[in-house]
Design an enzyme around this catalytic site. Sequence first.
Site, PDB file in Angstrom:
ATOM      1  N   CYS A  38      -7.814  64.526  16.925  1.00  0.00           N
ATOM      2  CA  CYS A  38      -6.560  64.753  16.176  1.00  0.00           C
ATOM      3  C   CYS A  38      -5.404  64.052  16.875  1.00  0.00           C
ATOM      4  CB  CYS A  38      -6.301  66.252  16.055  1.00  0.00           C
ATOM      5  SG  CYS A  38      -4.734  66.643  15.268  1.00  0.00           S
ATOM      6  N   CYS A  41      -2.195  66.068  17.176  1.00  0.00           N
ATOM      7  CA  CYS A  41      -2.325  67.094  18.227  1.00  0.00           C
ATOM      8  C   CYS A  41      -1.913  66.531  19.589  1.00  0.00           C
ATOM      9  CB  CYS A  41      -3.762  67.588  18.304  1.00  0.00           C
ATOM     10  SG  CYS A  41      -4.335  68.442  16.827  1.00  0.00           S
TER      11      CYS A  41
END
Length: 299
Positions: A38, A41
């Site tokens: 991700c 993230c």
Amino acid sequence: MSDSPYIFDISGAASFEQLVIENSFHKPVLVDFWAEWCAPCKALMPMLAKITEEYAGELLLAKVNCDIEQDIVMRFGIRSLPTVVLFKDGQPVDGFAGAQPEAAIREMLKPHVAEPAPTAADPMEAAQALFAEGRFADTEALLKQVLTEDNENAAALILYARCLAERGELGEAETVLNAVKGDEHKQALAGAKAQLTFLRQAADLPDAATLKAAWRRTQRTTRRCISWPCNNWRASSTKRRWTACSSCSCVIAATAKACRTRLCCRCSTCSAAITRWSPPTAASCIRRSTDPSAGSRSP
């Protein structure tokens, strides 16, 4: 694994219970659900770490790797990444999904976490700011605290001496400057000594009222000759006549006896021929050409 005491990784359900649920009864805990794949993230994580560090222990940050901790992900129904949840008193109280700007995250934390105390300013920086504002008494008070801890602080001594000089304590200011050791602040020391020298010289000057009175006396004894062709400056007295060469402004004096008769002369500075005479009603000076036929001669 983070080096910060306020940031930790969750490994297993037991770890989550201890580090998140139990700790949330004492301090709010921000839980960051993330994954290696991700990208948002990874962009959000440093921002959360920065905010947590600023709270200096009033906020904790727990990181949950969703690829590993599937049980925790299913327990809280995490469906998108990144997801951030704030726990307090054992329960989730707030949070957000997706990348968010720093201002939005801080706004979310405000109701739940006390604002971090502002970072204490460097005492010398604060003292210099006060000095720049002309608050010399406040500057001295702060510098005295600094010098209590380190009485050889050169920067503090120099600034303290400048405060004393501004208050007119020139002798004490010089004593303080003489106590400065080392060449680290050589330029600042030279500037302070120059200020001291200037203030001493200024103290020896007459006050404004005295200078103004002297200027007025000069104005009463000096007038401009506007009635005669030369239009030069002339100051006269009962015994002497004063005139000025209009070519170089050199002042030439003639006795009263000479002024009563026609007298030709040359300016000793620029050699311009000048004629002076005293008509029955007034004395004047006229610059004439240097033509020898004009009858010029040296006095």
